[in-house]
Design a protein around this motif. Structure first.
Motif, PDB file in Angstrom:
ATOM      1  N   TYR A 168       0.841  -1.196   0.000  1.00 40.24           N
ATOM      2  CA  TYR A 168       0.000   0.000   0.000  1.00 40.24           C
ATOM      3  C   TYR A 168       0.871   1.239   0.000  1.00 40.24           C
ATOM      4  O   TYR A 168       1.879   1.314   0.698  1.00 40.24           O
ATOM      5  CB  TYR A 168      -0.920   0.010   1.219  1.00 40.24           C
ATOM      6  CG  TYR A 168      -1.858   1.191   1.269  1.00 40.24           C
ATOM      7  CD1 TYR A 168      -3.089   1.150   0.635  1.00 40.24           C
ATOM      8  CD2 TYR A 168      -1.502   2.362   1.938  1.00 40.24           C
ATOM      9  CE1 TYR A 168      -3.951   2.235   0.666  1.00 40.24           C
ATOM     10  CE2 TYR A 168      -2.361   3.448   1.989  1.00 40.24           C
ATOM     11  CZ  TYR A 168      -3.578   3.384   1.342  1.00 40.24           C
ATOM     12  OH  TYR A 168      -4.420   4.464   1.377  1.00 40.24           O
TER      13      TYR A 168
ATOM     14  N   HIS B 132      -2.527   5.162  -3.302  1.00 39.85           N
ATOM     15  CA  HIS B 132      -3.806   4.492  -3.072  1.00 39.85           C
ATOM     16  C   HIS B 132      -4.713   5.284  -2.141  1.00 39.85           C
ATOM     17  O   HIS B 132      -4.254   5.903  -1.186  1.00 39.85           O
ATOM     18  CB  HIS B 132      -3.560   3.094  -2.485  1.00 39.85           C
ATOM     19  CG  HIS B 132      -2.729   2.215  -3.352  1.00 39.85           C
ATOM     20  ND1 HIS B 132      -1.493   1.751  -2.984  1.00 39.85           N
ATOM     21  CD2 HIS B 132      -2.953   1.740  -4.607  1.00 39.85           C
ATOM     22  CE1 HIS B 132      -0.982   1.005  -3.947  1.00 39.85           C
ATOM     23  NE2 HIS B 132      -1.848   0.989  -4.950  1.00 39.85           N
TER      24      HIS B 132
ATOM     25  N   GLN C  63      -9.005   1.956  -0.017  1.00 41.19           N
ATOM     26  CA  GLN C  63      -8.311   0.717  -0.367  1.00 41.19           C
ATOM     27  C   GLN C  63      -7.840  -0.036   0.865  1.00 41.19           C
ATOM     28  O   GLN C  63      -7.611  -1.241   0.813  1.00 41.19           O
ATOM     29  CB  GLN C  63      -7.112   1.015  -1.283  1.00 41.19           C
ATOM     30  CG  GLN C  63      -7.461   1.637  -2.616  1.00 41.19           C
ATOM     31  CD  GLN C  63      -8.423   0.803  -3.426  1.00 41.19           C
ATOM     32  OE1 GLN C  63      -9.403   1.318  -3.930  1.00 41.19           O
ATOM     33  NE2 GLN C  63      -8.169  -0.483  -3.543  1.00 41.19           N
TER      34      GLN C  63
ATOM     35  N   THR D 140      -9.715  -3.108   2.039  1.00 43.10           N
ATOM     36  CA  THR D 140      -9.576  -4.348   1.279  1.00 43.10           C
ATOM     37  C   THR D 140      -8.223  -4.968   1.621  1.00 43.10           C
ATOM     38  O   THR D 140      -7.351  -4.331   2.200  1.00 43.10           O
ATOM     39  CB  THR D 140      -9.644  -4.089  -0.238  1.00 43.10           C
ATOM     40  OG1 THR D 140      -8.532  -3.255  -0.627  1.00 43.10           O
ATOM     41  CG2 THR D 140     -10.924  -3.365  -0.612  1.00 43.10           C
TER      42      THR D 140
ATOM     43  N   PRO E 191     -10.957  -3.476  -5.727  1.00 41.29           N
ATOM     44  CA  PRO E 191      -9.511  -3.363  -5.917  1.00 41.29           C
ATOM     45  C   PRO E 191      -9.202  -2.367  -7.037  1.00 41.29           C
ATOM     46  O   PRO E 191      -9.928  -2.298  -8.035  1.00 41.29           O
ATOM     47  CB  PRO E 191      -9.099  -4.785  -6.315  1.00 41.29           C
ATOM     48  CG  PRO E 191     -10.162  -5.663  -5.740  1.00 41.29           C
ATOM     49  CD  PRO E 191     -11.430  -4.865  -5.850  1.00 41.29           C
TER      50      PRO E 191
ATOM     51  N   TYR F 200      -3.878  -2.463  -5.934  1.00 40.02           N
ATOM     52  CA  TYR F 200      -4.047  -2.874  -4.540  1.00 40.02           C
ATOM     53  C   TYR F 200      -5.473  -3.368  -4.307  1.00 40.02           C
ATOM     54  O   TYR F 200      -6.419  -2.696  -4.736  1.00 40.02           O
ATOM     55  CB  TYR F 200      -3.753  -1.726  -3.575  1.00 40.02           C
ATOM     56  CG  TYR F 200      -3.680  -2.229  -2.142  1.00 40.02           C
ATOM     57  CD1 TYR F 200      -2.485  -2.725  -1.625  1.00 40.02           C
ATOM     58  CD2 TYR F 200      -4.812  -2.261  -1.344  1.00 40.02           C
ATOM     59  CE1 TYR F 200      -2.428  -3.224  -0.337  1.00 40.02           C
ATOM     60  CE2 TYR F 200      -4.769  -2.769  -0.059  1.00 40.02           C
ATOM     61  CZ  TYR F 200      -3.576  -3.243   0.439  1.00 40.02           C
ATOM     62  OH  TYR F 200      -3.515  -3.765   1.710  1.00 40.02           O
TER      63      TYR F 200
ATOM     64  N   THR G 186      -9.142  -5.944 -11.213  1.00 40.44           N
ATOM     65  CA  THR G 186      -9.868  -4.685 -11.068  1.00 40.44           C
ATOM     66  C   THR G 186     -11.176  -4.750 -11.835  1.00 40.44           C
ATOM     67  O   THR G 186     -11.356  -5.559 -12.730  1.00 40.44           O
ATOM     68  CB  THR G 186      -9.027  -3.508 -11.575  1.00 40.44           C
ATOM     69  OG1 THR G 186      -8.714  -3.719 -12.967  1.00 40.44           O
ATOM     70  CG2 THR G 186      -7.735  -3.389 -10.791  1.00 40.44           C
TER      71      THR G 186
END
Length: 221
Positions: free
Chosen positions: A34, A39, A43, A46, A105, A109, A115
């Motif tokens: 991360y 990000h 995020q 998750t 996502p 990440y 995605t």
């Protein structure tokens, strides 16, 4: 409602303002894969340790709702007495929903996850809009009421409202440029974190200001 209860509700704003950014930045700085630069805050809901941010967002939203209730009791009537707390309550609901419904996502990440846009992601986006728009609008609405205390408070509140929405909007643009491959890695995460930090610093300031004001015992009204 007693003065002690009212002070507890107002103090919830201070707790929320400290808790949310502190856990976001601490978790983000130590989460493998991360990037606080790249990000978004969502995020962190998750991947590894997602449960921590689920608790953070949900608890932060409940504390913000408590602060909105306390604010309504303090303002009673006049400018911003209804819309200020209502907008903060809207932001609180958005924060709780954002915690309970994880985002999709994105931007690599969590690592290795595909995605795409899902129903969960769309609900999370709507909740995020309620959070940022609610915080920004509340700052603008309450600026007129805070002007009764000083012009400095009014200016600070308006500036906070402007920065909250400006940082959030800039984060969205940076995210879009990143997904299009035109700016990688774009500072979408940093801009979103700055928006949240601005909003919660404003909440801390307003809550602290109200706690320092003499408030008669509500049971005597």
């Amino acid at each position: 409602m007693t003065t002690r209860t009212l002070n507890a509700l107002l103090g919830s704003g201070v707790v929320a303002g400290v808790l949310m950014p502190a856990l976001l930045w601490a978790d983000g700085a130590t989460r493998p894969g991360y990037s606080l630069w790249h990000h978004g805050a969502s995020q962190l809901g998750t991947g590894e340790r997602a449960w921590l941010q689920t608790i953070n967002f949900t608890l932060g939203g409940l504390l913000l709702a408590a602060f909105a209730l306390g604010l309504r009791q303090v303002l009673r009537a006049g400018r911003g007495a209804i819309w200020g707390p209502t907008l903060l309550a809207t932001a609180a609901v958005g924060l709780v929903v954002a915690g309970l419904v994880p985002t999709d996502p994105a931007l690599g990440y969590p690592p290795g996850q595909p995605t795409g846009v899902t129903t969960s992601g769309l609900i999370h986006q709507a909740a995020g809009f309620a959070l940022f728009a609610g915080l920004s609008a509340a700052a603008f609405v309450l600026a007129r009421r805070l002007r009764e205390h000083s012009r400095g408070w009014a200016r600070y509140s308006r500036l906070s409202g402007l920065l909250i929405i400006a940082f959030a909007f800039a984060a969205g643009i940076a995210y879009r440029l990143d997904t299009l491959g035109r700016w990688q890695p774009a500072p979408a995460g940093l801009l979103e974190h700055l928006s949240l930090l601005t909003g919660f610093c404003w909440i801390i300031a307003v809550a602290t200001h109200l706690l320092r004001m003499p408030i008669p015992d509500a049971t005597s009204r």
